[in-house]
Write a protein that holds these residues in place. Structure first.
Motif, PDB file in Angstrom:
ATOM      1  N   UNK A 216      28.657  31.752  42.770  1.00 15.04           N
ATOM      2  CA  UNK A 216      29.233  31.174  41.549  1.00 15.04           C
ATOM      3  C   UNK A 216      30.744  31.385  41.522  1.00 15.04           C
ATOM      4  N   UNK A 217      31.173  32.613  41.800  1.00 13.57           N
ATOM      5  CA  UNK A 217      32.616  32.896  41.795  1.00 13.57           C
ATOM      6  C   UNK A 217      33.348  32.024  42.815  1.00 13.57           C
ATOM      7  N   UNK A 218      32.785  31.883  43.993  1.00  9.98           N
ATOM      8  CA  UNK A 218      33.427  31.077  45.036  1.00  9.98           C
ATOM      9  C   UNK A 218      33.468  29.599  44.644  1.00  9.98           C
ATOM     10  N   UNK A 219      32.402  29.127  44.005  1.00 12.81           N
ATOM     11  CA  UNK A 219      32.358  27.722  43.580  1.00 12.81           C
ATOM     12  C   UNK A 219      33.417  27.451  42.518  1.00 12.81           C
ATOM     13  N   UNK A 220      33.588  28.376  41.570  1.00 11.14           N
ATOM     14  CA  UNK A 220      34.598  28.200  40.520  1.00 11.14           C
ATOM     15  C   UNK A 220      36.001  28.296  41.110  1.00 11.14           C
ATOM     16  N   UNK A 221      36.187  29.183  42.089  1.00 13.08           N
ATOM     17  CA  UNK A 221      37.497  29.303  42.742  1.00 13.08           C
ATOM     18  C   UNK A 221      37.854  28.007  43.463  1.00 13.08           C
ATOM     19  N   UNK A 222      36.851  27.382  44.094  1.00 12.64           N
ATOM     20  CA  UNK A 222      37.096  26.134  44.815  1.00 12.64           C
ATOM     21  C   UNK A 222      37.328  24.971  43.863  1.00 12.64           C
ATOM     22  N   UNK A 223      36.608  24.985  42.723  1.00 15.21           N
ATOM     23  CA  UNK A 223      36.741  23.908  41.740  1.00 15.21           C
ATOM     24  C   UNK A 223      36.516  24.489  40.349  1.00 15.21           C
ATOM     25  N   UNK A 224      37.590  24.754  39.609  1.00 18.37           N
ATOM     26  CA  UNK A 224      37.450  25.355  38.279  1.00 18.37           C
ATOM     27  C   UNK A 224      36.610  24.535  37.306  1.00 18.37           C
ATOM     28  N   UNK A 225      36.403  23.276  37.603  1.00  8.60           N
ATOM     29  CA  UNK A 225      35.598  22.445  36.715  1.00  8.60           C
ATOM     30  C   UNK A 225      34.120  22.414  37.116  1.00  8.60           C
ATOM     31  N   UNK A 226      33.783  23.176  38.144  1.00  6.66           N
ATOM     32  CA  UNK A 226      32.390  23.205  38.574  1.00  6.66           C
ATOM     33  C   UNK A 226      31.491  23.625  37.416  1.00  6.66           C
ATOM     34  N   UNK A 227      30.314  23.050  37.337  1.00 11.97           N
ATOM     35  CA  UNK A 227      29.424  23.297  36.198  1.00 11.97           C
ATOM     36  C   UNK A 227      28.203  24.111  36.592  1.00 11.97           C
ATOM     37  N   UNK A 228      27.755  24.906  35.659  1.00  9.59           N
ATOM     38  CA  UNK A 228      26.485  25.620  35.763  1.00  9.59           C
ATOM     39  C   UNK A 228      25.532  25.033  34.738  1.00  9.59           C
ATOM     40  N   UNK A 229      24.265  24.986  35.094  1.00  7.72           N
ATOM     41  CA  UNK A 229      23.230  24.601  34.128  1.00  7.72           C
ATOM     42  C   UNK A 229      22.314  25.789  33.914  1.00  7.72           C
ATOM     43  N   UNK A 230      22.245  26.230  32.669  1.00  6.59           N
ATOM     44  CA  UNK A 230      21.341  27.320  32.315  1.00  6.59           C
ATOM     45  C   UNK A 230      20.207  26.728  31.501  1.00  6.59           C
ATOM     46  N   UNK A 231      19.026  26.762  32.075  1.00  9.68           N
ATOM     47  CA  UNK A 231      17.838  26.181  31.454  1.00  9.68           C
ATOM     48  C   UNK A 231      16.976  27.332  30.933  1.00  9.68           C
ATOM     49  N   UNK A 232      17.031  27.553  29.628  1.00 12.68           N
ATOM     50  CA  UNK A 232      16.284  28.671  29.057  1.00 12.68           C
ATOM     51  C   UNK A 232      14.778  28.457  29.114  1.00 12.68           C
ATOM     52  N   UNK A 233      14.255  27.277  28.747  1.00 10.26           N
ATOM     53  CA  UNK A 233      12.803  27.103  28.842  1.00 10.26           C
ATOM     54  C   UNK A 233      12.254  27.387  30.240  1.00 10.26           C
ATOM     55  N   UNK A 234      12.983  26.975  31.283  1.00  7.74           N
ATOM     56  CA  UNK A 234      12.521  27.212  32.649  1.00  7.74           C
ATOM     57  C   UNK A 234      13.038  28.517  33.234  1.00  7.74           C
ATOM     58  N   UNK A 235      13.963  29.160  32.518  1.00 10.97           N
ATOM     59  CA  UNK A 235      14.570  30.421  32.944  1.00 10.97           C
ATOM     60  C   UNK A 235      15.227  30.300  34.314  1.00 10.97           C
ATOM     61  N   UNK A 236      16.072  29.265  34.455  1.00  8.68           N
ATOM     62  CA  UNK A 236      16.789  29.050  35.708  1.00  8.68           C
ATOM     63  C   UNK A 236      18.272  28.835  35.435  1.00  8.68           C
ATOM     64  N   UNK A 237      19.082  29.179  36.420  1.00 11.75           N
ATOM     65  CA  UNK A 237      20.501  28.869  36.415  1.00 11.75           C
ATOM     66  C   UNK A 237      20.804  28.125  37.705  1.00 11.75           C
TER      67      UNK A 237
END
Length: 198
Positions: A130-151
Motif C-alpha cells: 500500500x505504501x509503495x502504491x501511494x508513493x508511486x501514485x498519490x491518487x491510488x485508491x483503496x476499497x474497504x469492503x466491510x460486509x466482505x471484510x476485505x481491503x
C-alpha cells in the motif's frame, strides 16, 4: 450518538509510515479538556503538523496537498500509549473513516470501533504494498469492503481480508454506537423483561 454508516469505502489514502505512533502524538494531552466529540480534528497530530507559532510544517504529510482521502495508512503499532478516546475522536473529526496498519494497540482499536472509525489490520507485506502504491501514485485508491471484510488495492486488484467482531461490524454497517444498538432492540428488551418472574 449515531455515526456515518460504513459499507464500502473507496478512497485515496494519506500515508503516515511512522511506527509506534502513540495517542499523545495523535492528540496531545493539552487538548483533552473538551468533553464533546467535536473540534478535535483541528489538533490531530498537532505537534507534527504545526510549528510553535502555529504555522503549518510543510514536511508533514497532512499538510501536503499531494495526499488526501478518507483513509489513513499508518505504520506498525498504531495507537499505542494511553487509553484516551480523544485520539479516535480526532481521527474521525478530521475526516478519516478508516485507519490501516499492520498492527493496532487494542484499546485504540476498540475506541475507533466505538465511534465509527474502522481499523483495518493487514499483514506487514500488504501494508508495504500500500505504501509503495501511494508513493508511486498519490491518487491510488483503496476499497474497504466491510460486509466482505476485505481491503483491495484498486490499481492491481490485490486484496486481503481483515478481522472484526460481528457485533462491531453490525454496528458500523448501521451507524450505531453502543447506545444506539440498545435503543434499536428496546422492544425485545422490554418483551424479555416482561417475561421475567420478578
Amino acid at each position: 450518538m449515531a455515526y456515518d454508516k460504513f459499507n464500502i469505502l473507496t478512497s485515496s489514502a494519506v500515508p503516515l509510515s511512522i511506527e509506534n505512533v502513540d495517542t499523545d502524538q495523535i492528540i496531545p494531552a493539552r487538548f483533552l479538556k473538551a468533553t464533546e466529540r467535536v473540534g478535535f480534528g483541528d489538533n490531530l497530530f498537532r505537534d507534527w503538523r504545526y510549528n510553535n507559532d502555529g504555522s503549518p510544517k510543510t514536511d508533514f504529510v497532512l499538510n501536503n496537498p499531494t495526499y488526501s482521502g478518507k483513509i489513513l495508512v499508518g505504520g506498525k503499532n498504531f495507537g499505542s500509549g494511553s487509553s484516551r478516546e480523544h485520539a479516535a475522536w480526532a481521527i474521525y473529526d478530521y475526516g478519516f473513516r478508516a485507519v490501516v496498519s499492520s498492527f493496532f494497540a487494542d484499546i485504540f482499536r476498540n475506541n475507533c470501533l466505538n465511534i465509527g472509525v474502522l481499523p483495518v489490520q493487514v499483514s506487514a507485506e500488504f501494508a508495504d504494498k500500500i505504501f509503495k502504491a501511494i508513493e508511486a501514485d498519490p491518487k491510488t485508491e483503496l476499497e474497504i469492503n466491510l460486509p466482505e471484510q476485505t481491503i483491495t488495492l484498486k490499481a492491481t486488484g490485490e486484496k486481503e481480508s481483515f478481522d472484526i467482531s460481528g457485533y462491531k461490524k453490525d454496528n458500523m454497517v448501521n451507524g450505531f454506537d453502543d447506545i444506539d444498538y440498545l435503543q434499536n432492540i428496546k422492544k425485545e428488551i422490554v418483551e424479555f423483561a416482561d417475561k421475567l418472574p420478578y
